[in-house]
Scaffold this active site. Structure first.
Site, PDB file in Angstrom:
ATOM      1  N   GLU A 122     -12.165   5.845   4.598  1.00 30.85           N
ATOM      2  CA  GLU A 122     -11.484   6.791   5.667  1.00 30.85           C
ATOM      3  C   GLU A 122     -12.547   6.993   6.761  1.00 30.85           C
ATOM      4  OE1 GLU A 122      -8.359   7.497   5.967  1.00 30.85           O
ATOM      5  OE2 GLU A 122      -7.483   7.171   3.686  1.00 30.85           O
TER       6      GLU A 122
ATOM      7  N   TRP B  77      -5.707   1.602  10.124  1.00 31.04           N
ATOM      8  CA  TRP B  77      -5.815   1.668   8.804  1.00 31.04           C
ATOM      9  C   TRP B  77      -5.936   0.032   8.064  1.00 31.04           C
ATOM     10  CZ3 TRP B  77      -8.422   3.457   5.055  1.00 31.04           C
ATOM     11  CH2 TRP B  77      -8.281   3.123   3.533  1.00 31.04           C
TER      12      TRP B  77
ATOM     13  N   TYR C 115       0.882  -1.154   0.041  1.00 30.60           N
ATOM     14  CA  TYR C 115       0.047  -0.017  -0.072  1.00 30.60           C
ATOM     15  C   TYR C 115       0.922   1.426  -0.046  1.00 30.60           C
ATOM     16  CZ  TYR C 115      -3.515   3.291   1.422  1.00 30.60           C
ATOM     17  OH  TYR C 115      -4.174   4.430   1.595  1.00 30.60           O
TER      18      TYR C 115
END
Length: 195
Positions: free
Chosen positions: A49, A57, A27
Site C-alpha cells: 500500500e 493499484w 483480485y
C-alpha cells in the site's frame, strides 16, 4: 468513477473498479476485502500500500510477485536483516517500484517490527477495525470514503510506534484490502464473501 455495481461478462454484479482488467476481476473476487491475519502478511500489505501511494493499484498488483521475490516474501525478520547491498539491489530492480523513500521506509519498518512480539502487528491493526454492523453498505463508489476516523487513528498509532510512510489514506486502503472493512458495494457478488 462514482457509480454502482456493474454486470461482468459472467452476468454477476461487481464493483466497477473490479471489472477494469482481468487482474482486477480476480483480485476483487478472491482477495480484496477478505480478512488477512499474520504479522508477515500484514507487513506485506502495509508495504505494498505504501509503494502504491501516488500510483494505480494495478501497477503494484502486476508487480506483486516481483516484490515478493525482492523482499523475501516480506518476512519481517528477513527484511530487517537487509544490508546496504540489499538496498542497492532493490533500487536497481526493474521488477519493483524503485522509489528510494519507499524502499528505505520498508527496510526501516521491518527493523522496527522485528522488535515487536509475535502477533503484535496483527493485534494492533485489527484493533482499529470498526464495527461492521454499524456501517451501512455503500451503494456507489461515491459512498466509499478515502479516509475514516479509524484509519486516521491507525496511521497515528503506527507512526507513534516508529513506522514510516503510512498516512490515513494508506491506512484506509490497508483496512479495505485486508478485510477490516467491507467496502464492496451493497449489490456486489463479493460483498460479505468472507463472513
Amino acid at each position: 468513477m462514482t457509480g454502482g455495481v456493474v454486470p461482468g461478462p459472467d452476468g454477476k454484479l461487481r464493483c466497477p473498479w473490479g471489472l477494469s482488467t482481468d487482474d482486477y476481476v480476480t483480485y476483487h473476487d478472491e482477495e480484496w476485502g477478505r480478512p488477512v491475519h499474520g504479522d508477515d502478511a500484514l507487513f506485506e500489505r502495509l508495504c505494498l500500500e505504501a509503494f502504491q501511494s501516488g500510483l494505480s493499484w494495478i501497477t503494484i498488483l502486476r508487480r506483486r510477485e516481483s516484490f515478493r521475490t525482492a523482499f523475501d516474501d516480506f518476512k519481517i525478520a528477513s527484511v530487517a536483516e537487509f544490508t546496504d547491498t540489499d538496498r542497492e539491489r532493490l533500487l536497481a530492480d526493474p521488477g519493483i517500484i524503485r522509489n528510494r523513500a519507499k524502499v528505505d521506509a520498508t527496510l526501516a519498518n521491518a527493523r522496527v517490527l522485528a522488535d515487536w512480539s509475535a502477533g503484535e502487528l496483527d493485534t494492533l491493526i485489527w484493533s482499529y477495525a470498526p464495527d461492521g454492523a454499524k456501517r451501512p453498505a455503500p451503494r456507489t463508489i461515491a459512498d466509499v470514503p478515502a479516509v475514516t476516523d479509524e484509519s486516521t487513528a491507525l496511521a497515528k498509532a503506527l507512526k507513534k510506534r516508529g513506522l514510516r510512510f503510512i498516512g490515513p489514506t494508506t491506512a484506509y486502503a490497508l483496512m479495505q484490502a485486508c478485510g477490516l472493512v467491507d467496502d464492496h458495494l451493497r449489490d456486489c457478488v463479493a460483498r460479505g464473501a468472507a463472513s
